[in-house]
Design a protein around this motif. Structure first.
Motif, PDB file in Angstrom:
ATOM      1  N   THR A  29       0.866  -1.186   0.000  1.00 49.33           N
ATOM      2  CA  THR A  29       0.000   0.000   0.000  1.00 49.33           C
ATOM      3  C   THR A  29       0.900   1.232   0.000  1.00 49.33           C
ATOM      4  OG1 THR A  29      -0.098   0.041   2.420  1.00 49.33           O
ATOM      5  CG2 THR A  29      -1.868  -1.129   1.295  1.00 49.33           C
ATOM      6  N   PRO A  30       0.377   2.397  -0.400  1.00 51.76           N
ATOM      7  CA  PRO A  30       1.210   3.601  -0.417  1.00 51.76           C
ATOM      8  C   PRO A  30       1.722   3.934   0.990  1.00 51.76           C
ATOM      9  CG  PRO A  30      -0.829   3.959  -1.627  1.00 51.76           C
ATOM     10  CD  PRO A  30      -0.976   2.650  -0.905  1.00 51.76           C
ATOM     11  N   SER A  31       2.955   4.405   1.068  1.00 48.25           N
ATOM     12  CA  SER A  31       3.547   4.764   2.357  1.00 48.25           C
ATOM     13  C   SER A  31       2.924   6.051   2.900  1.00 48.25           C
ATOM     14  CB  SER A  31       5.053   4.998   2.196  1.00 48.25           C
ATOM     15  OG  SER A  31       5.676   3.848   1.701  1.00 48.25           O
ATOM     16  N   GLU A  33       0.249   6.840   4.225  1.00 45.47           N
ATOM     17  CA  GLU A  33      -1.054   7.129   3.641  1.00 45.47           C
ATOM     18  C   GLU A  33      -1.975   7.885   4.586  1.00 45.47           C
ATOM     19  OE1 GLU A  33      -3.840   4.606   0.543  1.00 45.47           O
ATOM     20  OE2 GLU A  33      -2.915   3.616   2.248  1.00 45.47           O
ATOM     21  N   PHE A  43       6.201   2.921  -1.336  1.00 44.67           N
ATOM     22  CA  PHE A  43       5.230   1.895  -0.954  1.00 44.67           C
ATOM     23  C   PHE A  43       5.722   1.077   0.236  1.00 44.67           C
ATOM     24  CE2 PHE A  43       4.115   2.926  -5.249  1.00 44.67           C
ATOM     25  CZ  PHE A  43       2.740   2.881  -5.257  1.00 44.67           C
TER      26      PHE A  43
ATOM     27  N   ASP B  74       7.748  -4.050   5.189  1.00 43.47           N
ATOM     28  CA  ASP B  74       8.949  -3.424   4.643  1.00 43.47           C
ATOM     29  C   ASP B  74       8.520  -2.030   4.180  1.00 43.47           C
ATOM     30  OD1 ASP B  74      11.312  -2.757   3.472  1.00 43.47           O
ATOM     31  OD2 ASP B  74      11.249  -4.283   1.899  1.00 43.47           O
ATOM     32  N   CYS B  75       8.836  -1.029   4.982  1.00 47.17           N
ATOM     33  CA  CYS B  75       8.327   0.331   4.741  1.00 47.17           C
ATOM     34  C   CYS B  75       9.422   1.215   4.137  1.00 47.17           C
ATOM     35  CB  CYS B  75       7.827   0.931   6.050  1.00 47.17           C
ATOM     36  SG  CYS B  75       6.508  -0.035   6.796  1.00 47.17           S
ATOM     37  N   ALA B  76       8.994   2.392   3.674  1.00 52.92           N
ATOM     38  CA  ALA B  76       9.908   3.296   2.980  1.00 52.92           C
ATOM     39  C   ALA B  76      10.981   3.840   3.914  1.00 52.92           C
ATOM     40  CB  ALA B  76       9.124   4.445   2.368  1.00 52.92           C
ATOM     41  N   LEU B 228       2.648   3.816  11.375  1.00 53.82           N
ATOM     42  CA  LEU B 228       1.710   4.422  10.427  1.00 53.82           C
ATOM     43  C   LEU B 228       0.836   3.371   9.736  1.00 53.82           C
ATOM     44  CD1 LEU B 228       3.763   7.329   8.825  1.00 53.82           C
ATOM     45  CD2 LEU B 228       2.272   7.347  10.811  1.00 53.82           C
ATOM     46  N   THR B 229       1.279   2.123   9.685  1.00 53.48           N
ATOM     47  CA  THR B 229       0.436   1.084   9.081  1.00 53.48           C
ATOM     48  C   THR B 229      -0.367   0.324  10.143  1.00 53.48           C
ATOM     49  OG1 THR B 229       2.371  -0.358   9.074  1.00 53.48           O
ATOM     50  CG2 THR B 229       1.765   0.622   6.975  1.00 53.48           C
ATOM     51  N   LYS B 232      -3.976  -0.745   9.280  1.00 56.06           N
ATOM     52  CA  LYS B 232      -4.035  -1.766   8.226  1.00 56.06           C
ATOM     53  C   LYS B 232      -3.658  -3.141   8.781  1.00 56.06           C
ATOM     54  CE  LYS B 232      -2.562   1.568   4.691  1.00 56.06           C
ATOM     55  NZ  LYS B 232      -1.441   2.006   3.834  1.00 56.06           N
TER      56      LYS B 232
END
Lengths: 657, 657
Positions: A29-31, A33, A43, B74-76, B228-229, B232
């Motif tokens: 998913t987009p980072s 977000e 992402f 695995d994030c930006a 931030l995720t 989700k």
């Protein structure tokens, strides 16, 4: 592009539904977000995306690094300015950008030309009453650029535009500017005339250390780190050539206007090989015979420059013989890349190898072929295979004064016949005094031809005249007693050369996305359930464990099987929710989990289990030992489902929906 | 610190010789080294370093992610400014820096104080005639700061300085400035008085996108992406709590003055877990019983503040009971970290868990324990285990307006007895007209206490007075027909809360380096050969294949065994050079390769092979099948060498040197 994409079972490909699946099951998913205005082109991968990525990387490491004993390295991402200045990236690693002065928006010039012209072709088709393909219709729906207008074009203009689009990657900034003027391409937002394209460097810059004295960049490729350690690696490899280094890691490119999901991003995982080869003798490869007969679909430079996209199916042996592909080492890697993509499970009908056109190549490349995969976004470069010649090692050696070369003992010493000069130093010094060194240097600089002539003079006249700038009147006379010139044989035992580099470079994110598109289909039926048919070796999770119901008797057995599989190295998940077995399997078909094990009351009694395969939905029944072993063998790619289904008894009971 | 380091076989540890080994066998070397003035704090890993790092990461993933079904993400790395502004990093993620105005050099204030004061203690010892330990001698030799002067200090000053050093991590910038003044600490280069320390933010900054409108940073930790995720992940986990996310990736910190090799670098691999837990009920952990009896060496906050470093050995169960460690979840992870370090093969005598002092903790932490490993650089923080409470989720939710919380159905609905107000709307509007809403809001804002009092007024007087700012004279009278106040029971079925986060955070490079120091020793004998005793599961290469000589008969057999082992997943290398077998084994002892297989003439005849173990140099002899299987089992940690040596026949022939 052209024809609408179809899935592996022949239905029209529906990107909207795939994207919804990717988000729902947290592939990516987009980072950032939750923050409004979060930057594009970044992402986050969720558990399924991480698992898939890890398995692709793992296969890559086995297929390339382990199979060919490559030297893996992990170099710094932060790179000082001077390194990338030397490599040419500071001056040349740029895209052509146009800034809309009114709206402040930035466009990538080639993308803008491409989008507008494609749009006009669509408008022309519409005006001619040609129905758009499903894919074109879908693209139109999502287009950011203005609505397509149904305007008929002259037949000649259509042909011309098609030719421009076929070689869109070949234009430089000036040429793109000319196209923009010629076709009157305006700002999609304001309709204004646009300024000419300017180069925009794609590297992210920063400062290393507390002062501003050391500017640096995030590396745009892993390659430079590998080049800079070349001498250490050569020594580690006991000076043996050829050899390859390999690296897996993040690289960064500050894309002007990222789009197309995972296909154009600002931060990406790369896997790169630098194969160092002796340029002499045609860049042969010792294992080329193993791949000689493998056939590839090639799209060469000439065909593209003629405005066409026809591929030719040809064995790599023949392609190298006919010089379509320049040399064996380049050919060997193209074939190995092909095998890698096959093992990954990409659709063989959606792969081609396209040669770069001259203007399209990176500044360091002498030749380059891309492995492209067909997706709903068109043909996508997923692997680049470039011949960087001796470019990088040469420029870094020059900048640092460090030798980045190979010195090898010649098997046969090289014998060179040449004219040599002996100087009678004792007399030479007293005669020329302070000019002695200058005269000596002038003599050393004489060519073989001149020396041959002088030797004759010396023999016939007993003296020679040599031009020496700045001494006397510019000519010096040397008598026999000062100098002798003789033909002798010099023996050279070592050879020194700068290796050439063949570089297969993999964009893991692009491969991952293309593989997902190739693996995606929907199961015919009322509710059109999504399936991702990853090969068992690549699937993020191998097995779903499903107790028949939430009955407490099942829990200990499920826990035991889960642990047993984990010890066997088989990743598995338990779904003991109260949903029907059918629903639970459907959810995991979406994740691409190839196998399911059902635990029922019979299992608790006698330990027998049902094993289900994702694509066929066929089931077999056997004891725990046999089922676990079969799953392990299939997950490691040692056995196929068809073999397991052949040797274990089928289980015919219907899936409980 | 204190006592000199010894290796695992009790000899004095020699860092110079280890560093030479690291370079010679390409474990790691400084990045961009061929360029003069290459930046400090950046390193390249060579093949052995990469292999070791990959195996540490692999074990981490199995021990934590797979074992506990964590959700890997695995994030930006590129992170917009506003995210790190919210998290507090823009304002608070800084070290105290001093710039020497004359030399232009930068010092980290705490390091400068530490080095100078340690130096004075050494000078004092020297003046008192106390011999320095081997390690101190070595440190002195390498010191950048000026030569130690043998100056005797007052006994009281020595005690004071020792106390300062014991809590050096607890001083803020102002306090460090005071210490610098008090002890007259000058510029080591110029001898000048230094300016007071200033904060220096450790994040690398850059711009995301073509305009300068979106400043960003390289992430200093992987954690923010995970936070931030959160929503989700919670949804992916079917709203079930507790759960953990996990991430492995590079982070970046612009260290003021990197030193100590791999221990303080600007770019590093991290593995972080964010375990989300309900703060209610004491942060229990469902698997705490499994670790309750594990004993750890704890160094708590109070002991350090008293200027001491005595550890206490205590079971984690007891430590939580006694509130030394705050809660079960924090305790559970400390124990799991301990088990992980044991599996890795670190020396159990060189591990301790140290609690952070108040000023030392990151701005987000409520409590923090570090797993520290003893190295020749002193005790090194390798794993941090912080309780970040609800800090991060709360600040991001506030900044974005997005709920980062858990809503759960209460098992028992919550019944709340409370005073409620009913308003007779029909009469209320006509009476107060435009002020109606203001009055209503004032009534809604009344506390339970006031309502109780008003209900009595209403009953006794038939009316109540309510303060309403800005309406009439600030007080409004309400008659019985307008309002009713009654005690009722409200039922709450859902509960909403922001989870707390327990964060075990691993610096893979520091662990790798410490493990190398713990594994390093030299084999007694004339030539003092170096050995790295990695456990077979962790060693970069598992087996060395050694043909007895370069005789061509050996090659096919060696190739076959190598391939067979590769299929079994056992990484191996062939050394078919002409060096003696002894030399070839010695070279691989340096790489930490645990096993060697010798192929001799007997092998060619009957397929029997000799298997050698690195640490004991003992050998066994058996058939190819048995040897390969034994190696596989030992490499996977399923069987120990002692067991293999017990069941396969010993081979007594001497190693051929």
């Amino acid at each position: 592009m052209s024809a609408g994409m179809t899935t592996k079972n022949g239905e029209a490909f529906d990107r909207v539904s795939l994207e919804s699946l990717m988000r729902r099951r947290l592939f990516y998913t987009p980072s950032f977000e939750i923050y409004p205005g979060n930057p594009k082109g970044l992402f986050d991968y969720g558990p399924a995306g991480c698992g898939l990525q890890a398995n692709i990387v793992d296969l890559w490491r086995k297929h390339f690094v382990l199979e060919e004993n490559m030297l893996e390295v992990d170099c710094a991402i932060l790179t000082p300015h001077y390194v990338l200045k030397t490599s040419g990236h500071v001056d040349k690693f740029a895209d052509w950008m146009i800034k809309d002065p009114k709206s402040g928006e930035f466009y990538r010039a080639d993308h803008l030309v491409e989008e507008v012209l494609e749009d006009r072709l669509k408008g022309d088709k519409e005006a001619r009453g040609v129905k758009p393909t499903a894919e074109e219709g879908e693209q139109k729906r999502k287009k950011k650029v203005k609505d397509t207008k149904a305007v008929k074009l002259d037949d000649a203009v259509v042909t011309e535009i098609e030719e421009v689009l076929a070689k869109i990657d070949n234009y430089n900034g000036e040429q793109l500017g000319q196209l923009i003027t010629k076709y009157d391409i305006r700002s999609p937002r304001t309709g204004d005339v646009l300024p000419p394209p300017e180069p925009f460097n794609l590297m992210f810059s920063t400062n290393i250390g507390p002062s501003a004295a050391l500017p640096g960049y995030l590396r745009p490729e892993t390659a430079q780190g590998q080049f800079l350690t070349f001498s250490k690696l050569l020594e580690f490899n006991n000076q043996a050539m050829p050899f390859a280094s390999a690296s897996i890691g993040k690289s960064f490119r500050n894309e002007i206007s990222p789009r197309s999901g995972l296909l154009r991003v600002r931060e990406f995982l790369m896997a790169e090989i630098e194969h160092f080869v002796d340029p002499e003798g045609g860049k042969k490869h010792p294992r080329f015979d193993e791949v000689r007969n493998i056939e590839l679909e090639l799209l060469n430079r000439e065909v593209q420059l003629a405005g066409k996209t026809d591929v030719e199916r040809v064995s790599i042996g023949k392609a190298v013989e006919q010089k379509i592909v320049d040399n064996e080492t380049l050919g060997y890697f193209l074939a190995r890349i092909h095998l890698f993509l096959q093992k990954l499970g990409v659709d063989a009908k959606k792969v081609r190898f396209r040669q770069h056109m001259q203007n399209e190549m990176a500044h360091y490349a002498a030749d380059c072929w891309d492995a492209e995969l067909l997706t709903s976004y068109g043909w996508i470069e997923c692997v680049g295979c470039a011949d960087r010649s001796a470019y990088d090692l040469t420029v870094h050696a020059k900048a640092t004064g460090q030798p980045l070369c190979v010195r090898e003992t010649r098997k046969e010493p090289l014998r060179i016949e040449e004219w040599q000069v002996d100087i009678e130093k004792k007399k030479f010094g007293p005669k020329f005094k302070k000019d002695a060194k200058t005269v000596e240097a002038a003599i050393e600089g004489l060519t073989q031809d001149v020396l041959e002539k002088l030797s004759l003079d010396l023999k016939s006249e007993g003296k020679v005249s040599v031009d020496v700038n700045g001494v006397g009147n510019g000519t010096v006379e040397l008598e026999k007693d000062l100098i002798a010139i003789e033909k002798r044989t010099r023996v050279e035992n070592t050879r020194e050369y700068t290796p050439n580099v063949i570089e297969p470079s993999f964009g893991i994110g692009r491969i991952l996305y293309s593989l997902i598109e190739h693996s995606y289909w929907t199961r015919p039926g009322s509710d059109a359930r999504c399936v991702l048919s990853f090969p068992p070796t690549i699937a993020p999770t191998k097995v779903l464990l499903v107790p028949l119901s939430t009955h407490p008797d099942f829990a200990p057995l499920v826990r035991r099987i889960s642990h047993r599989l984990r010890v066997l190295g088989v990743s598995n998940r338990v779904d003991d929710s109260s949903a029907t077995i059918g629903k639970r399997y459907a959810r995991n078909d979406e994740l691409g989990t190839p196998f399911g094990i059902t635990v029922d009351f019979q299992s608790v009694k006698d330990g027998s289990l049902t094993l289900r395969e994702r694509d066929s939905m066929k089931q077999v029944r056997a004891g725990e030992e046999e089922i676990c072993q079969a799953v392990q063998r299939m997950s490691e790619g040692v056995e196929a489902w068809e073999e397991v289904a052949g040797r274990l008894p089928a289980f015919e009971k219907q899936e409980l929906e």
